[in-house]
Design a protein around this motif. Structure first.
Motif, PDB file in Angstrom:
ATOM      1  N   GLN A 187      55.489  25.811 -68.244  1.00 50.75           N
ATOM      2  CA  GLN A 187      54.062  25.694 -67.957  1.00 50.75           C
ATOM      3  C   GLN A 187      53.474  26.962 -67.350  1.00 50.75           C
ATOM      4  O   GLN A 187      52.278  27.213 -67.475  1.00 50.75           O
ATOM      5  CB  GLN A 187      53.804  24.496 -67.036  1.00 50.75           C
TER       6      GLN A 187
ATOM      7  N   THR B 180      58.847  19.304 -86.441  1.00 52.09           N
ATOM      8  CA  THR B 180      57.469  19.280 -85.956  1.00 52.09           C
ATOM      9  C   THR B 180      56.800  20.632 -86.179  1.00 52.09           C
ATOM     10  O   THR B 180      55.646  20.707 -86.596  1.00 52.09           O
ATOM     11  CB  THR B 180      57.432  18.897 -84.459  1.00 52.09           C
TER      12      THR B 180
ATOM     13  N   TYR C 213      59.614  28.419 -74.419  1.00 50.59           N
ATOM     14  CA  TYR C 213      58.277  28.933 -74.710  1.00 50.59           C
ATOM     15  C   TYR C 213      58.309  29.641 -76.057  1.00 50.59           C
ATOM     16  O   TYR C 213      59.353  30.124 -76.486  1.00 50.59           O
ATOM     17  CB  TYR C 213      57.758  29.867 -73.604  1.00 50.59           C
TER      18      TYR C 213
ATOM     19  N   ALA D 190      54.764  20.225 -77.353  1.00 46.09           N
ATOM     20  CA  ALA D 190      54.756  19.670 -75.997  1.00 46.09           C
ATOM     21  C   ALA D 190      55.543  18.359 -75.898  1.00 46.09           C
ATOM     22  O   ALA D 190      56.180  18.098 -74.880  1.00 46.09           O
ATOM     23  CB  ALA D 190      53.330  19.476 -75.508  1.00 46.09           C
TER      24      ALA D 190
ATOM     25  N   LYS E  45      52.726  25.896 -78.429  1.00 47.25           N
ATOM     26  CA  LYS E  45      52.935  25.181 -77.166  1.00 47.25           C
ATOM     27  C   LYS E  45      52.386  23.763 -77.274  1.00 47.25           C
ATOM     28  O   LYS E  45      53.050  22.790 -76.921  1.00 47.25           O
ATOM     29  CB  LYS E  45      52.247  25.918 -76.014  1.00 47.25           C
ATOM     30  N   ALA E  46      51.171  23.640 -77.780  1.00 48.90           N
ATOM     31  CA  ALA E  46      50.540  22.324 -77.919  1.00 48.90           C
ATOM     32  C   ALA E  46      51.296  21.447 -78.923  1.00 48.90           C
ATOM     33  O   ALA E  46      51.496  20.257 -78.685  1.00 48.90           O
ATOM     34  CB  ALA E  46      49.088  22.485 -78.337  1.00 48.90           C
ATOM     35  N   ALA E  47      51.726  22.041 -80.035  1.00 53.50           N
ATOM     36  CA  ALA E  47      52.415  21.276 -81.074  1.00 53.50           C
ATOM     37  C   ALA E  47      53.759  20.744 -80.609  1.00 53.50           C
ATOM     38  O   ALA E  47      54.182  19.657 -81.007  1.00 53.50           O
ATOM     39  CB  ALA E  47      52.591  22.143 -82.322  1.00 53.50           C
TER      40      ALA E  47
ATOM     41  N   LEU F 156      49.972  29.646 -78.050  1.00 55.78           N
ATOM     42  CA  LEU F 156      49.348  28.474 -77.426  1.00 55.78           C
ATOM     43  C   LEU F 156      49.277  27.302 -78.408  1.00 55.78           C
ATOM     44  O   LEU F 156      49.438  26.141 -78.011  1.00 55.78           O
ATOM     45  CB  LEU F 156      47.966  28.829 -76.890  1.00 55.78           C
ATOM     46  N   GLN F 157      49.056  27.596 -79.690  1.00 52.14           N
ATOM     47  CA  GLN F 157      49.055  26.549 -80.716  1.00 52.14           C
ATOM     48  C   GLN F 157      50.441  25.894 -80.782  1.00 52.14           C
ATOM     49  O   GLN F 157      50.555  24.665 -80.846  1.00 52.14           O
ATOM     50  CB  GLN F 157      48.677  27.145 -82.074  1.00 52.14           C
TER      51      GLN F 157
END
Length: 194
Positions: A180, A30, A148, A173, A169-171, A166-167
């Protein structure tokens, strides 16, 4: 956990689940598709250094276990100490051997637990890079059972790429149990392989 703990906002600590490390190879797919990062083949386990014969012997056993692997393509497992006094047991594999690297990280953590040194375990990290040379570590927090991303920026000083973190993290999740609480995304400056 009792009623008083609930009223005072205390929570029961999350038990470490080392089997979560085995989700890294699928998360790597991913990560490559979503952001272009591929494994470097380097990973490490960080722990608070303890003095004493039992700890030294446990450390020797772990290194011997990993060094006995005949499929290892890189140098033998290495023990390093960072500028902050923490120890890192570093494993190197071919970049296409992420599953073997994860097995190494799991074995180190498990052996430390079995020998009574679980409280000294801090985190494990697997290194990644993209074609532009950006570095990324996927960090597993032993005491939280979460992951993380840590993305140090090149150049002088200790800076990190928060937008990239943050990118990622979103990818990831849906792939990994992501921490969190961003306050727990500790920088791991000088981590081997990053």
């Amino acid at each position: 956990m009792g009623l008083l703990d609930i009223l005072l906002g205390r929570t029961k600590p999350v038990a470490p689940d080392l089997d979560r490390l085995f989700a890294l190879p699928s998360a790597a797919v991913t990560l490559e598709v979503a952001a272009g990062f591929t494994p470097t083949g380097t990973g490490a386990v960080c722990f608070a250094t303890v003095e004493g014969g039992a700890f030294t012997e446990a450390n020797r056993e772990v290194q011997a276990l990993l060094d006995a692997d005949t499929d290892r393509t890189g140098p033998p497992v290495e023990l390093r100490r960072d500028d902050y006094g923490y120890s890192w047991l570093v494993s190197r594999r071919s970049p296409d051997q992420l599953s073997s690297l994860v097995n190494d990280l799991h074995a180190v953590n498990s052996a430390m637990e079995v020998n009574g040194f679980g409280p000294q375990l801090l985190c494990s990290v697997a290194g990644f890079r993209d074609e532009g040379g950006r570095r990324l570590g996927l960090v597993y927090l032993y005491k939280r059972g979460t992951f993380y991303p840590f993305a140090p920026l090149p150049g002088p000083g200790e800076r990190r790429d928060n937008a990239l973190e943050l990118q990622i993290k979103a990818a990831l999740a849906g792939e990994l149990r992501i921490e969190q609480d961003l306050g727990r995304w500790f920088p791991i400056w000088g981590a081997p392989g990053l």
